[in-house]
Design a protein around this motif. Structure first.
Motif, mmCIF file in Angstrom:
data_model
loop_
_atom_site.group_PDB
_atom_site.id
_atom_site.type_symbol
_atom_site.label_atom_id
_atom_site.label_comp_id
_atom_site.label_asym_id
_atom_site.label_seq_id
_atom_site.Cartn_x
_atom_site.Cartn_y
_atom_site.Cartn_z
ATOM 1 N N ALA A 229 0.831 -1.206 0.000
ATOM 2 C CA ALA A 229 0.000 0.000 0.000
ATOM 3 C C ALA A 229 0.865 1.254 0.000
ATOM 4 O O ALA A 229 0.589 2.210 -0.720
ATOM 5 N N ILE A 230 1.935 1.238 0.783
ATOM 6 C CA ILE A 230 2.763 2.440 0.867
ATOM 7 C C ILE A 230 3.620 2.604 -0.388
ATOM 8 O O ILE A 230 3.801 3.715 -0.889
ATOM 9 N N ILE A 231 4.111 1.494 -0.904
ATOM 10 C CA ILE A 231 4.919 1.581 -2.123
ATOM 11 C C ILE A 231 4.082 2.170 -3.255
ATOM 12 O O ILE A 231 4.521 3.048 -3.991
ATOM 13 N N GLY A 232 2.861 1.691 -3.370
ATOM 14 C CA GLY A 232 2.031 2.151 -4.471
ATOM 15 C C GLY A 232 1.508 3.561 -4.267
ATOM 16 O O GLY A 232 1.321 4.307 -5.215
ATOM 17 N N GLY A 233 1.300 3.914 -3.028
ATOM 18 C CA GLY A 233 0.711 5.235 -2.751
ATOM 19 C C GLY A 233 -0.491 5.017 -1.868
ATOM 20 O O GLY A 233 -1.494 4.440 -2.286
ATOM 21 N N PHE A 234 -0.371 5.515 -0.645
ATOM 22 C CA PHE A 234 -1.361 5.225 0.371
ATOM 23 C C PHE A 234 -2.730 5.776 0.006
ATOM 24 O O PHE A 234 -3.747 5.284 0.443
ATOM 25 N N ASN A 235 -2.743 6.824 -0.817
ATOM 26 C CA ASN A 235 -4.035 7.437 -1.096
ATOM 27 C C ASN A 235 -4.527 7.131 -2.512
ATOM 28 O O ASN A 235 -5.298 7.863 -3.085
ATOM 29 N N GLN A 236 -4.037 6.046 -3.083
ATOM 30 C CA GLN A 236 -4.454 5.685 -4.443
ATOM 31 C C GLN A 236 -4.821 4.212 -4.501
ATOM 32 O O GLN A 236 -4.007 3.370 -4.147
ATOM 33 N N THR A 237 -6.013 3.911 -4.952
ATOM 34 C CA THR A 237 -6.415 2.517 -5.051
ATOM 35 C C THR A 237 -5.545 1.767 -6.049
ATOM 36 O O THR A 237 -5.139 0.633 -5.812
ATOM 37 N N ARG A 238 -5.249 2.424 -7.171
ATOM 38 C CA ARG A 238 -4.419 1.756 -8.166
ATOM 39 C C ARG A 238 -3.027 1.484 -7.619
ATOM 40 O O ARG A 238 -2.357 0.549 -8.027
ATOM 41 N N GLY A 239 -2.617 2.334 -6.690
ATOM 42 C CA GLY A 239 -1.293 2.179 -6.098
ATOM 43 C C GLY A 239 -1.132 0.840 -5.393
ATOM 44 O O GLY A 239 -0.101 0.181 -5.526
ATOM 45 N N ALA A 240 -2.164 0.425 -4.652
ATOM 46 C CA ALA A 240 -2.103 -0.841 -3.938
ATOM 47 C C ALA A 240 -1.866 -1.984 -4.914
ATOM 48 O O ALA A 240 -1.100 -2.913 -4.658
ATOM 49 N N LEU A 241 -2.519 -1.880 -6.039
ATOM 50 C CA LEU A 241 -2.404 -2.905 -7.072
ATOM 51 C C LEU A 241 -0.971 -2.981 -7.572
ATOM 52 O O LEU A 241 -0.347 -4.040 -7.600
ATOM 53 N N LEU A 242 -0.446 -1.813 -7.940
ATOM 54 C CA LEU A 242 0.922 -1.753 -8.444
ATOM 55 C C LEU A 242 1.893 -2.273 -7.386
ATOM 56 O O LEU A 242 2.761 -3.102 -7.672
ATOM 57 N N GLY A 243 1.716 -1.789 -6.135
ATOM 58 C CA GLY A 243 2.617 -2.190 -5.060
ATOM 59 C C GLY A 243 2.604 -3.699 -4.865
ATOM 60 O O GLY A 243 3.657 -4.331 -4.778
ATOM 61 N N GLY A 244 1.423 -4.295 -4.815
ATOM 62 C CA GLY A 244 1.301 -5.731 -4.590
ATOM 63 C C GLY A 244 1.994 -6.527 -5.676
ATOM 64 O O GLY A 244 2.810 -7.409 -5.400
ATOM 65 N N VAL A 245 1.701 -6.188 -6.910
ATOM 66 C CA VAL A 245 2.256 -6.949 -8.027
ATOM 67 C C VAL A 245 3.771 -6.754 -8.107
ATOM 68 O O VAL A 245 4.531 -7.695 -8.314
ATOM 69 N N LEU A 246 4.200 -5.526 -7.863
ATOM 70 C CA LEU A 246 5.630 -5.231 -7.874
ATOM 71 C C LEU A 246 6.363 -6.099 -6.856
ATOM 72 O O LEU A 246 7.402 -6.697 -7.155
ATOM 73 N N ILE A 247 5.807 -6.189 -5.662
ATOM 74 C CA ILE A 247 6.455 -6.993 -4.628
ATOM 75 C C ILE A 247 6.480 -8.459 -5.037
ATOM 76 O O ILE A 247 7.518 -9.116 -4.980
ATOM 77 N N GLY A 248 5.330 -8.960 -5.494
ATOM 78 C CA GLY A 248 5.252 -10.369 -5.870
ATOM 79 C C GLY A 248 6.269 -10.719 -6.936
ATOM 80 O O GLY A 248 7.003 -11.707 -6.829
ATOM 81 N N VAL A 249 6.346 -9.912 -7.970
ATOM 82 C CA VAL A 249 7.236 -10.213 -9.094
ATOM 83 C C VAL A 249 8.705 -10.076 -8.666
ATOM 84 O O VAL A 249 9.520 -10.968 -8.905
#
Lengths: 291, 250, 320, 380
Positions: A229-249
């Protein structure tokens, strides 16, 4: 090449599960100002609820549905009523502490009252794998990606296209103006809690078959969701998505090409880098300093 | 313009939020020892102007000079170190500290070095000064109670006393009378006049309370819709038809 | 007798009772008490950061661990204990500054996130950098101190040594909090914006409060290593940081004796329960963390000031 | 019931009659991992000891004295284990059982040594008995005696030339990995990729992919129970088709249960297994299942047989004396014929290491099956 594709696919699948938990995390923060340190436990509980359902002989899908309903009641509305509502006026910190306490209580209840051991949960997807041109991808990864992807896209569509969804976004962006616009803020906030609870059940369904259901399984998921959530941007829903996938990959890539020993450090390094260099997150917007 | 160099020079400050011009080219100056009042209806841009001067927000254009130094966009800390004090529209005291500690906290950072303060006496040598202020503001009976436990009026007095503890060269007061009962308003005005006389600093006061401003400030600025509408002696501003219209026509 | 004098007398009585009473306790109970005091050093420091300066730190266990590993390595290399202590404290202080500075530069509430990440990182390094830290095997046979020819090897001697050190550390913190620094910490906790407008350098003070808190944890770590005589990464996991934070908050953050109550609840009480063979207590032991977690939630709702603030409530009620 | 046990019971009852039971009980303290990463191992070990104690008491105790067993949870944390060891000594324990985790026993055994209290451990790290501690005794094989047997199987049984190793980066995994490396080298087998994983790791996709891409002929997996299960599931998920070999853990009941059908085909050497084709072990298995409604893993057998070693040696020296006990353990031979509770003939050496038969097992349809019985190392 085959390695890389396979790493990317399975990493994205894992990341999608992190993203589900992170998404709920972000939504709660935006709409209700809640940093939920019990988010991992919110994934662990439904896993055990489904386990109980299966023990009664229910099919997986029915156990899943029942877990969704239970989660919506307990982890959604219940959590809001009992923990968040009385505390929100004290500010962020007491609420953070309370969710920490809640996490400990939930974890320990499962351990003391149910079991300290890990339990297998059947996978909703068939075993085996798909081979195309020398690239092997397991059905479980495909299924995870499909389900998580469908939910994320559906949620985005709901938030952007429907009246309720837009109202929820308005509440998330600015509670005061939303109220002025005649939006039922309380109801919208409740919806966010319900959505968070259901997202957690889906994450549980996807993660428990390979990770095993255990009382402390929330520790790592919760932390990853938090980082994502923090990597992607705490105040952006799309951010959570990016953060999660980035970490997984990246975890998969580091685990394969560098060393699995520091695999757990990936999310962390990314996280520290982001908070130092771009504190609003990769996709986030900087918050103006308030007087 | 008089021959005395001014202490504060505000030059053509503008601040826009999108299409809305909250402050639209305001200039004025404050001479040493002068008390300047800023009046204007709600939404006339007074607070935005204040925040632009005080480094809380960055103006879109224009500059602020203090003693000939450009201080535009400086942080509140840098402004404080140059001798600019302020009060806030809402209550801003240290609720967990006693009244006396609030006052000492308000001045202790202006003398000595940081390591020096670690080894300084607990009251940082400011106990006497704090007691004088407590005496002046008639807070003696509550001096050792936590500030957060006092009444609104008392906290307001602490708030204002804190701004003057370090004897700053310029103090900006943001609506000192807001929420204060009428009995206290007169006391407040007397206190400010007395502080101006004894400490010699310059004040800029934003206020809604016309009577208060008119009696306190020899020089008054009236703002409407982000612009200076009238400026001069209180009586002159008060009788200016445009000002009357802005207030009454609203 | 005045209130401060009465309080001082009570403190002396408690410390004396502990010092004398320990001789009549079992070896394992003395060990437990010593362990509690060691953790107390870290939570005292954390209280400075959290309670007095208002900064969330989720990485206290990392500094505790750094202190412990510095101590383990240095003590085994023959560095005298009295030299190890300042080395560990300074190391933690400097690392605290280095971590806090960039985090605070961007945004103040990011300190919490940065410290959490830092703790996870430290844990990984402790586990993976085998040449230095012994990896998962840890470091064993850490000696206990001998100072000026007096050996603190025995469990009672070490207990007394730790007790004396804790009192000294507490006194130092007390003095610090009474100095103008303590006032500045409280000011930035209560109202950072107002504090800044009054010339308080909030970044510098926040950083200092954080680094001093970290240094206290480092000192605690030194005593921990010497007490257990063996360290491995486990106790320095970030879950320990969370427990330390909870100890400070439930005890009463920003209240000097808050961490004492909190640390007893978190360290001493569960261990005492664990040791009991009574059926009812065994039940309590099993469900302890459940009650604890729920109590934290309830406390936040009804008594955000922590357990120590109960005393104030009663006092206020009886005077009004 | 076994004839000898009946005899013992009768004898015990006769001896116990009136005065004996009035004597103070013999205190045995357990330091076991009831929570944390070692929860499965510790709980089984604890249950094994408890079962033995129950039987021993039912049969009249040791030397006519009742046995009182209390166990404490080390939380899989060495620091806690150390504190519990002190407590056990304070409480006057005659013998300390546990902990199972090598990291914990390495710390807590300093306490029992200082107090001269015999200490049985379930730990398998070689280092435990190499510190010259005369009070430490094993209940199982060490990694250094088990790994050569595994290497021999890899060479002769599956005829692999190159083996990949997946291990968990804790004291247990690291010790095993170092040992198997040595043993493989001794057999002339090459090591392919060397994959370290984390304790508590949940995602094995990268680790498994590395094994898959390697050109090794087999994979040796050496991780704790849950991690083994997750690894097996991931191996199955990614369609890993080469032989999977382990030591003790990989085909344990818990792993098979957790991994489900993904465990099928995995082979492991085990020092002790509840499925061993021996009448003593069958009897144990039955009793254990009746008592705890679950099948014991090797740790349950460790605790159970260890407790019976305590009984046998104490009766041999004829008194409850820790020092004499430790001395009598040196070179002790205990036969399962005289003491069915020890399950198999066992000999102890000067260091506290033991030797006995062991087994090669395979996971078949959700069950551990013994495919071969291997002779003791000392009886080549």
């Amino acid at each position: 090449m085959g390695d890389l594709v396979q790493l990317l696919v399975s990493g994205t699948a894992t990341g999608a599960i992190y993203a589900l938990a992170a998404l709920g995390f972000t939504l709660l923060w935006q709409a209700a100002g809640v940093i939920n340190f019990a988010q991992g436990e919110f994934v662990m509980l439904p896993a055990f609820a489904m386990l109980a359902g299966l023990a009664f002989g229910l099919p997986v899908w029915l156990a899943f549905l029942i877990a969704c309903v239970l989660a919506a009641i307990v982890l959604g509305a219940g959590f809001k009523q009992v923990v968040v509502d009385p505390l929100i006026r004290h500010g962020v910190i007491p609420l953070v502490i309370a969710t920490l306490g809640l996490a400990i209580a939930v974890k320990s209840t499962v351990r003391a009252g149910f079991s300290a051991e890990a339990h297998p949960l059947p996978s909703p997807f068939p075993t085996g794998q798909l081979s195309i041109a020398g690239i092997n991808v397991s059905y479980a990864d495909i299924g995870t990606l499909a389900l998580a992807g469908a939910i994320v896209i559906g949620l985005q569509a709901f938030l952007n296209r429907t009246v309720t969804g837009r109202a929820m976004q308005a509440v998330a962006q600015n509670t005061e103006s939303a109220r002025v616009l005649g939006i039922d803020v309380r109801r919208m906030v409740l919806y966010v809690f319900l959505i968070n609870a259901v997202l957690a059940v889906v994450a549980a369904l996807l993660i428990a078959p390979t990770y095993l259901a255990k009382f402390d399984m929330g520790d790592s998921i919760g932390l990853k969701a938090f980082f994502a959530a923090i990597i992607g941007g705490f105040n952006q829903t799309r951010g959570a998505l990016l953060g999660g996938v980035l970490i997984g990959v990246l975890e998969n890539l580091v685990g394969f090409y560098i060393s699995p020993a520091y695999k757990e450090g990936v999310a962390l390094v990314l996280f520290l880098g982001v908070i130092l260099l771009r504190p609003e997150g990769l996709l986030g917007k900087a918050e103006e300093r308030k007087v | 313009m008089t021959a005395t160099p001014s202490l504060l020079d505000v030059k053509d400050i503008r601040k826009a939020y999108g299409a809305i011009r909250a402050v639209d080219g305001v200039s004025f100056s404050v001479r040493p020892g002068e008390i300047v009042g800023v009046i204007g209806p709600n939404g006339s841009g007074k607070t935005t102007l204040f925040n632009s001067i005080l480094g809380q927000i960055r103006p879109t254009s224009g500059s602020v000079e203090f003693s000939g130094e450009d201080i535009t966009g400086m942080s509140p800390l840098e402004l404080a170190r140059r001798g600019i004090g302020r009060t806030f529209q809402t209550l801003q005291v240290f609720g967990g500290l006693s009244v006396r500690d609030n006052l000492i906290a308000a001045a202790q950072e202006f003398s000595g070095t940081m390591p020096g303060r670690l080894f300084a006496k607990p009251d940082a040598g400011l106990g006497q000064r704090a007691d004088e202020m407590i005496e002046l503001f008639r807070l003696k009976h509550v001096a050792h109670l936590p500030a957060g436990s006092l009444s609104y009026g008392q906290q307001k007095l602490i708030d204002i006393a804190m701004a003057f503890m370090a004897a700053p060269r310029l103090v900006l007061l943001d609506e000192p009378c807001a929420g204060v009962n009428p009995g206290l308003v007169d006391q407040l005005r007397e206190l400010l006049v007395q502080l101006n006389r004894t400490q010699g600093g310059s004040f800029v006061v934003i206020e809604h309370n016309m009577g208060f401003i008119m009696r306190l400030c020899p020089h008054v600025i009236c703002m409407v819709e982000g612009k200076v509408l009238a400026e001069g002696k209180p009586a002159a501003v008060q009788s200016n038809p445009a000002v009357l219209e802005a207030y009454l026509g609203n | 007798m005045s209130a401060p004098a009465r309080r001082a007398a009570m403190l002396v009585a408690i410390v004396a009772a502990l010092a004398i009473g320990a001789a009549f306790l079992k070896r394992s109970d003395v060990y437990l008490l010593t362990l509690t005091m060691v953790y107390l050093m870290a939570t005292f420091g954390l209280n400075l950061t959290v309670g007095y300066a208002g900064q969330m730190s989720l990485g206290q266990a990392a500094f505790f661990g750094i202190g412990a590993y510095v101590a383990a390595i240095a003590l085994k290399a023959g560095v005298p204990f009295l030299a190890v202590m300042p080395i560990a404290a300074v190391a933690c202080f400097v690392i605290g500054l280095a971590l806090g500075f960039p985090a605070l530069r961007v945004q103040h509430h990011y300190l919490a996130f940065a410290t959490l990440g830092f703790n996870v990182l430290v844990y990984l390094i402790l586990r993976n950098e085998e040449q230095v830290t012994g990896g998962t095997y840890g470091i064993s046979a850490i000696p206990r101190p001998t100072i000026l020819g007096v050996s603190f090897e025995g469990h009672l001697a070490y207990f007394h040594f730790t007790l004396a050190s804790l009192v000294a550390l507490g006194a130092l913190l007390w003095w610090l909090l009474r100095s103008p620094w303590g006032r500045a910490f409280a000011a930035l906790r209560d109202n950072p914006i107002r504090a800044e407008s009054l010339g308080v350098n909030i970044t510098a003070y926040t950083l200092l409060a954080f680094a001093i808190g970290a240094a206290c944890a480092g000192v605690g770590g030194v005593y921990y290593a010497s007490l257990v005589e063996f360290i491995e990464p486990g106790p320095f996991h970030f879950s320990t940081s969370l427990m330390m934070l909870l100890a400070v908050i439930i005890g009463g953050s920003g209240r000097f004796y808050g961490p004492v109550v909190g640390t007893i609840i978190i360290i001493l009480l569960p261990e005492l329960l664990r040791g009991s063979s009574h059926e009812a207590l065994k039940f309590m032991q099993k469900w302890y963390l459940v009650f604890f977690g729920l109590a934290v939630v309830a406390l936040m709702v009804w008594l955000p000031g922590g357990i120590v603030s109960l005393a104030d409530r009663f006092r206020r009620r009886s005077t009004s | 019931m076994n004839r000898i046990t009946t005899l013992f019971a009768a004898l015990g009852l006769a001896l116990a009659a009136a005065p004996a039971l009035a004597q103070a009980p013999i205190k045995i303290a357990g330091l076991v991992e009831l929570s944390g990463t070692g929860a499965t191992s510790g709980t089984n070990f604890d249950n094994g000891v408890k079962l033995a104690v129950k039987e021993i008491n039912a049969a009249g105790g040791i030397l006519g004295r009742r046995v009182e067993y209390t166990s404490g949870d080390t939380q899989s944390n060495p620091g806690v284990a150390k504190a519990l060891a002190q407590k056990a000594i304070d409480d006057g324990a005659y013998v300390v059982m546990g902990p199972v985790f090598s990291g914990s026993i390495l710390v807590s055994m300093e306490e029992t040594r200082r107090a001269e209290v015999p200490n049985f451990t379930g730990g398998e790290a070689a280092a435990i008995t190499q510190k010259g501690n005369p009070y430490i005794f094993r209940t199982s094989f060490t990694q250094s005696s088990a790994m050569p047997k595994v290497a021999r199987y890899i060479k002769n049984g599956i005829k692999a030339k190159t083996v990949d190793i997946m291990w968990v980066n804790n004291d247990f995994g690291k010790g095993g990995r170092d040992m198997i490396m040595k043993s493989l080298e001794a057999e002339g087998i090459k090591v392919g990729v060397d994959i370290s994983t984390d304790p508590g790791q949940v995602d094995f996709s990268a680790a498994v992919l590395r094994a898959k891409q390697s050109n090794g002929d087999a994979l040796f997996v050496y991780t704790n129970e849950e991690e083994s299960a997750r690894a097996l599931r991931e191996l199955r998920k990614q369609g890993y088709a080469k032989p999977i070999v382990g030591e003790t853990v990989l085909t344990s009941q818990k792993v098979i249960e957790l991994a489900g059908e993904a465990a099928n085909g995995a082979v492991a050497h085990v020092g002790l297994t509840a499925d061993a084709p021996l009448p003593t072990v069958r009897a144990f298995d039955e009793k254990f299942q009746r008592e705890y409604r679950s099948k014991s893993d090797h740790n349950g057998l460790k605790g159970y047989s260890g407790m019976y070693v305590v009984k046998a040696i104490t009766e041999r020296i004829g008194k409850v004396d820790g020092k004499a006990f430790a001395a009598a353990m040196k070179g002790a031979k205990i036969s399962a014929k005289d003491h069915p509770g020890v399950l198999m003939d066992v000999t102890f050496d000067q260091n506290g290491d033991l030797d006995r038969e062991s087994f090669l097992t395979k996971a078949v349809n959700g069950k551990q099956v013994v495919v071969e019985t291997l002779p003791p190392l000392g009886a080549k």
